[in-house]
Design a protein around this motif. Sequence first.
Motif, mmCIF file in Angstrom:
data_model
loop_
_atom_site.group_PDB
_atom_site.id
_atom_site.type_symbol
_atom_site.label_atom_id
_atom_site.label_comp_id
_atom_site.label_asym_id
_atom_site.label_seq_id
_atom_site.Cartn_x
_atom_site.Cartn_y
_atom_site.Cartn_z
ATOM 1 N N ASP A 89 -15.162 18.730 3.580
ATOM 2 C CA ASP A 89 -14.028 19.128 4.420
ATOM 3 C C ASP A 89 -13.730 18.044 5.441
ATOM 4 N N TRP A 90 -12.442 17.885 5.740
ATOM 5 C CA TRP A 90 -11.992 16.948 6.768
ATOM 6 C C TRP A 90 -11.020 17.678 7.673
ATOM 7 N N ASN A 91 -10.852 17.212 8.898
ATOM 8 C CA ASN A 91 -10.052 17.917 9.900
ATOM 9 C C ASN A 91 -8.547 17.727 9.746
ATOM 10 N N ASP A 92 -8.108 16.999 8.718
ATOM 11 C CA ASP A 92 -6.682 16.803 8.465
ATOM 12 C C ASP A 92 -6.483 16.658 6.963
ATOM 13 N N GLY A 93 -5.237 16.676 6.525
ATOM 14 C CA GLY A 93 -4.953 16.559 5.102
ATOM 15 C C GLY A 93 -5.451 15.252 4.529
ATOM 16 N N LEU A 94 -5.937 15.300 3.296
ATOM 17 C CA LEU A 94 -6.346 14.102 2.569
ATOM 18 C C LEU A 94 -5.282 13.820 1.515
ATOM 19 N N PHE A 95 -4.755 12.595 1.504
ATOM 20 C CA PHE A 95 -3.629 12.266 0.651
ATOM 21 C C PHE A 95 -3.983 11.459 -0.594
ATOM 22 N N ASP A 96 -5.092 10.708 -0.563
ATOM 23 C CA ASP A 96 -5.434 9.882 -1.712
ATOM 24 C C ASP A 96 -6.934 9.643 -1.735
ATOM 25 N N VAL A 97 -7.449 9.267 -2.924
ATOM 26 C CA VAL A 97 -8.882 9.033 -3.109
ATOM 27 C C VAL A 97 -9.080 7.954 -4.159
ATOM 28 N N SER A 98 -10.150 7.158 -4.000
ATOM 29 C CA SER A 98 -10.461 6.101 -4.957
ATOM 30 C C SER A 98 -11.977 5.891 -4.989
ATOM 31 N N TRP A 99 -12.518 5.716 -6.204
ATOM 32 C CA TRP A 99 -13.953 5.478 -6.384
ATOM 33 C C TRP A 99 -14.293 4.011 -6.141
ATOM 34 N N SER A 100 -15.498 3.776 -5.637
ATOM 35 C CA SER A 100 -16.050 2.428 -5.541
ATOM 36 C C SER A 100 -16.405 1.937 -6.933
ATOM 37 N N GLU A 101 -16.167 0.659 -7.200
ATOM 38 C CA GLU A 101 -16.568 0.072 -8.475
ATOM 39 C C GLU A 101 -18.034 -0.319 -8.473
ATOM 40 N N ASN A 102 -18.650 -0.415 -7.296
ATOM 41 C CA ASN A 102 -20.040 -0.867 -7.206
ATOM 42 C C ASN A 102 -21.049 0.253 -7.030
ATOM 43 N N ASN A 103 -20.586 1.451 -6.699
ATOM 44 C CA ASN A 103 -21.516 2.551 -6.468
ATOM 45 C C ASN A 103 -20.895 3.827 -6.999
ATOM 46 N N HIS A 162 -21.528 6.800 -6.626
ATOM 47 C CA HIS A 162 -21.555 7.952 -5.734
ATOM 48 C C HIS A 162 -20.613 7.832 -4.544
ATOM 49 N N VAL A 163 -19.945 6.680 -4.393
ATOM 50 C CA VAL A 163 -19.178 6.409 -3.173
ATOM 51 C C VAL A 163 -17.681 6.369 -3.473
ATOM 52 N N LEU A 164 -16.908 6.984 -2.581
ATOM 53 C CA LEU A 164 -15.453 6.955 -2.691
ATOM 54 C C LEU A 164 -14.823 6.905 -1.319
ATOM 55 N N VAL A 165 -13.520 6.594 -1.296
ATOM 56 C CA VAL A 165 -12.768 6.489 -0.052
ATOM 57 C C VAL A 165 -11.571 7.430 -0.124
ATOM 58 N N THR A 166 -11.220 8.032 1.011
ATOM 59 C CA THR A 166 -10.032 8.872 1.112
ATOM 60 C C THR A 166 -9.165 8.390 2.264
ATOM 61 N N GLY A 167 -7.869 8.723 2.188
ATOM 62 C CA GLY A 167 -6.914 8.446 3.259
ATOM 63 C C GLY A 167 -6.416 9.766 3.807
ATOM 64 N N SER A 168 -6.215 9.838 5.120
ATOM 65 C CA SER A 168 -5.963 11.110 5.773
ATOM 66 C C SER A 168 -4.712 11.118 6.635
ATOM 67 N N TRP A 177 -17.110 8.310 1.646
ATOM 68 C CA TRP A 177 -17.973 9.450 1.315
ATOM 69 C C TRP A 177 -19.014 9.041 0.281
ATOM 70 N N ASP A 178 -20.171 9.675 0.328
ATOM 71 C CA ASP A 178 -21.223 9.497 -0.669
ATOM 72 C C ASP A 178 -21.541 10.868 -1.239
ATOM 73 N N THR A 179 -21.336 11.046 -2.543
ATOM 74 C CA THR A 179 -21.570 12.361 -3.143
ATOM 75 C C THR A 179 -23.042 12.761 -3.101
ATOM 76 N N GLY A 193 -21.312 14.760 5.314
ATOM 77 C CA GLY A 193 -20.059 14.253 5.873
ATOM 78 C C GLY A 193 -19.846 12.809 5.507
ATOM 79 N N PRO A 194 -18.787 12.206 6.041
ATOM 80 C CA PRO A 194 -18.502 10.815 5.664
ATOM 81 C C PRO A 194 -19.552 9.853 6.201
ATOM 82 N N LEU A 195 -19.781 8.785 5.437
ATOM 83 C CA LEU A 195 -20.691 7.725 5.878
ATOM 84 C C LEU A 195 -20.046 6.886 6.969
ATOM 85 N N GLN A 196 -18.728 6.629 6.796
ATOM 86 C CA GLN A 196 -17.984 5.816 7.747
ATOM 87 C C GLN A 196 -16.582 6.379 7.882
#
Length: 140
Positions: free
Chosen positions: A24-38, A40-46, A54-56, A61-64
Amino acid sequence: MSGCGTLVVLEQSENGINLFRSFDWNDGLFDVSWSENNEHVLVTGSGDGSLQIWDTENPTGPLQVYKEHTQEVYSVDWSLTRGEQLVVSGSWDYTAKVWDPAVHQSIGTFQGHEGVIYSTVWSPLIPGCFASASGTVSVL
């Protein structure tokens, strides 16, 4: 626009598609993309102008979290070139930013669009090259 967003990670198995993890995040999430190197890791835009890494494997919660855009982040894309660990984001503030998660901040801001950036994408063949697409502002 206000509200909360949820990142849902689904997994396909012999029994069908199942919920693997949700965040869960405190605002809408509009997009997501997986890391090519890991895997378990992905990024979202809010909607709050931030990006979240994020790390599954880490359900707390988010790592950064990066917040340099001044409006909604509508597009994120992780570089497909395994030698680079770069993310590009496009925002309603008319800018695209390139991020290096290793330095915890953007490493470049690109201006020139005259409207909201709806999409950003890295070239799958040319390292360091990305494209962005936007709408234009009409004044009546």
